[in-house]
Design an enzyme around this catalytic site. Structure first.
Site, short mmCIF file in Angstrom:
data_model
loop_
_atom_site.label_atom_id
_atom_site.label_comp_id
_atom_site.label_asym_id
_atom_site.label_seq_id
_atom_site.Cartn_x
_atom_site.Cartn_y
_atom_site.Cartn_z
N GLU A 34 0.28 -1.07 0.17
CA GLU A 34 -0.32 0.24 0.14
C GLU A 34 1.00 1.32 -0.53
OE1 GLU A 34 -1.87 -0.52 3.63
OE2 GLU A 34 -2.98 -2.36 3.01
N LYS A 36 2.30 4.26 1.57
CA LYS A 36 2.66 5.24 3.28
C LYS A 36 2.16 6.03 2.62
CE LYS A 36 5.38 5.29 6.90
NZ LYS A 36 4.65 5.90 7.06
N ASP A 38 1.12 10.45 3.88
CA ASP A 38 2.06 11.24 4.31
C ASP A 38 1.48 12.00 4.97
OD1 ASP A 38 4.44 11.88 6.45
OD2 ASP A 38 5.18 13.49 4.55
N TYR A 148 -6.46 1.96 5.70
CA TYR A 148 -5.67 0.74 5.59
C TYR A 148 -5.50 -0.27 6.39
CZ TYR A 148 -3.36 3.48 8.87
OH TYR A 148 -2.70 4.30 10.74
N LYS A 236 10.74 2.52 2.73
CA LYS A 236 10.46 4.19 2.32
C LYS A 236 11.63 4.26 1.35
CE LYS A 236 9.08 6.06 6.32
NZ LYS A 236 10.03 7.26 6.65
N CYS A 330 34.54 15.89 30.45
CA CYS A 330 33.53 16.58 30.49
C CYS A 330 33.15 17.73 29.68
CB CYS A 330 32.48 15.86 31.56
SG CYS A 330 31.06 16.62 30.87
N CYS A 333 31.04 19.10 33.01
CA CYS A 333 31.85 19.50 34.74
C CYS A 333 32.98 19.50 34.43
CB CYS A 333 30.75 18.28 35.29
SG CYS A 333 31.24 16.44 34.59
N CYS A 348 30.17 10.58 30.00
CA CYS A 348 30.84 11.43 31.56
C CYS A 348 30.48 9.93 32.42
CB CYS A 348 30.12 12.78 31.44
SG CYS A 348 30.65 13.75 33.32
N CYS A 353 27.13 15.35 37.57
CA CYS A 353 27.41 16.46 36.35
C CYS A 353 26.04 16.92 36.02
CB CYS A 353 27.74 15.92 35.30
SG CYS A 353 27.30 16.48 33.11
S1 IVH Z 1 -0.62 0.16 8.59
C1 IVH Z 1 1.83 0.73 12.74
N1 IVH Z 1 -1.13 2.02 6.69
O1 IVH Z 1 2.50 5.22 8.77
C2 IVH Z 1 0.13 -0.11 13.03
N2 IVH Z 1 -0.34 3.42 7.80
O2 IVH Z 1 4.97 5.01 10.37
C3 IVH Z 1 -0.25 -0.42 10.83
N3 IVH Z 1 0.27 4.66 7.51
O3 IVH Z 1 0.96 5.10 12.53
C4 IVH Z 1 0.10 0.27 10.78
N4 IVH Z 1 0.08 4.81 5.25
O4 IVH Z 1 -0.48 6.95 10.07
C5 IVH Z 1 -0.35 1.66 7.58
N5 IVH Z 1 -1.02 1.98 4.14
C6 IVH Z 1 -0.84 2.77 5.22
C7 IVH Z 1 -0.55 3.37 5.92
C8 IVH Z 1 0.32 3.66 7.41
C9 IVH Z 1 0.84 5.38 5.82
C10 IVH Z 1 1.10 5.58 8.31
C11 IVH Z 1 0.62 5.53 9.60
C12 IVH Z 1 0.92 4.76 10.76
C13 IVH Z 1 2.61 5.47 10.26
C14 IVH Z 1 3.16 4.52 10.42
#
Ligand code: IVH
Length: 454
Positions: A34, A36, A38, A148, A236, A330, A333, A348, A353
């Protein structure tokens, strides 16, 4: 929860191996990918087909109720569509709220005309829009939503994430059209390449591709760690890079005494964010990258990750560069620094400190600790500077007169902070343990050590 990041084909293969090792299987697994998005994660609760509660993650423990605001988002159904199957009594779904690129530009244009401060990126704009107290303001923002996930999959007759999304689509939820079921790892890789090549054609920002184990049964067996599900990873997109100059290096002493070199950079814009600093991690890292003062360096920023220095641009050296010398003592301190053999970190080890103490107090009162409203970094620095707080128990000895007489404080702010401290006295024990800031002891070990359910 967040998602573990991967950055390459090799890391995808390693993710798949880890999942199969956990499941003790050699069989090929089916995945679903899927985009991702933002934006901002939200959870929606439907009872008898009607939207009753909508929330954001809040502070990570207690969510923030933004039902009225979410009800103004056009693509979030208020009532589920009747399908042939009976509607479940309760349905809890999660998805991302975001602003389109165009919506973001339009919003900033309006703000500029109104003389209001501009949002730095679409994600901040989406978050800011949902946090509006007045839902009428939220309604004017062009917010969008894609679903999602399903928090309670057992209520639908589905066995995979793919089936769940299809069913949720039939109930009236917007499902991203780029979601793809992949029968093999090469198919996941191909989909990543396709998404990377076409992301610029989309009207909204995506910062990568989420890879999920498709079977909901296997997802359940894999479960979650303290921070992320084991059945998903965020692949990513490559980081955005820029060049700049190391102008100075500061040595910061952290809460546990670790001394971290931080580069002060000539400010540079990296894809909409001005970068001024980057961590150099430790001595080994400086040596490995052969970094010197006044060097021109390539830096990069990936998503929300703190900017890092990739490498020196050696051709730009003039000969005037100077070595970055790690202090023997340090910087705060003056005590000699120590290094455990085999560890890169220099520490340290002076328990008194002042720099460590200050960081411990900031940690204790701040978001990572008790999260006392009104006791952010600046105010804690002031309390420590004025000698009102030297150790953790001192927070609980503060009184109204002392606080009200501080520079910039008054009776009202003193009262608010004391009330907030009072409220924090009833937090779960695990959170208090984590707030103490003991090295290696976070909330998970905190929970284990007081035998609460993890
Ligand atoms: S599944 C983390 N699917 O990414 C629990 N998350 O970096 C499972 N996000 O908090 C999440 N697109 O806000 C999932 N297709 C997608 C997503 C997605 C964006 C976001 C979501 C999550 C964050 C984690």
């Amino acid at each position: 929860l967040s998602l573990d990041n991967i950055f390459s084909d090799a890391e995808l293969v390693a993710f798949d191996e880890k999942v199969r090792r956990y499941l003790k299987t050699d069989a090929q697994l089916g995945y679903i990918t899927e985009p991702k998005l933002d934006g901002l994660a939200v959870e929606l609760v439907y009872r008898q087909g009607m939207l009753v509660v909508g929330s954001t993650r809040g502070d990570g423990v207690v969510g923030e109720d933004v039902t009225a605001q979410l009800k103004t988002v056009q693509s979030i159904p208020l009532r589920l569509r009747d399908t042939a199957d009976a509607l479940p009594e309760e349905l809890v779904v999660r998805g991302e709220v975001f602003l389109s690129g165009k919506g973001f530009l339009l919003l900033n244009q309006q703000r500029q005309e109104a003389g209001e401060p501009l949002f730095a990126n679409p994600r901040n704009a989406a978050a800011g829009s949902l946090r509006q107290l007045d839902p009428k303001i939220t309604a004017r923002r062009p917010l969008q939503f894609f679903i999602y996930g399903l928090a309670n999959p057992e209520v639908l007759p589905v066995a995979t994430q793919g089936e769940a999304l299809a069913q949720l689509g039939r109930l009236g939820f917007p499902v991203n059209p780029l979601v793809t079921v992949c029968a093999s790892l090469p198919a996941v890789e191909a989909q990543y390449q396709r998404l990377l090549a076409t992301r610029h054609e989309l009207d909204y920002e995506i910062d990568g591709m989420v890879v999920k184990v498709d079977s909901l049964g296997l997802q359940q067996r894999l479960g979650v760690t303290a921070r992320a599900p084991r059945w998903a990873a965020a692949w990513k997109f490559p980081a955005v890079q820029a060049t700049t100059v190391i102008e100075a290096v500061e040595f910061q002493v952290g809460r546990t005494g670790a001394v971290t070199p931080v580069a002060h950079l000539k400010p540079v814009d990296v894809n909409g964010v001005v970068v001024r600093r980057a961590t150099l991690h430790n001595q080994d890292e400086i040596a490995r990258k052969d970094l010197r003062l006044h060097d021109t360096v390539l830096i990069q920023r990936a998503g929300d990750v703190i900017p890092e220095i990739v490498k020196v641009i050696a051709e730009m050296r003039s000969g005037q560069e100077e070595p970055i010398l790690f202090p023997a003592n340090c910087p705060e301190c003056g005590q000699p620094l120590a290094q455990t053999p085999g560890e890169a970190v220099v520490r340290c080890v002076n328990a008194y400190c002042p720099a460590q103490r200050l960081q411990q107090m900031i940690h204790f009162a701040g978001k990572s600790g008790l999260d006392v409203e009104g006791l952010g970094k600046k105010n804690v620095e002031q309390l420590v500077r004025e000698g009102l707080v030297q150790t953790i128990p001192d927070f609980f000895r503060l009184n109204a007169e002392q606080l009200a007489s501080l520079d910039g404080w008054g009776e009202k702010s003193a009262h608010n902070v004391l009330t907030a401290i009072e409220q924090r006295k009833t937090l779960p024990l695990a959170q208090l343990i984590a707030a103490l800031g003991i090295r290696h002891v976070g909330e998970e070990i905190g929970r284990a050590s007081c035998r609460e359910r993890v």
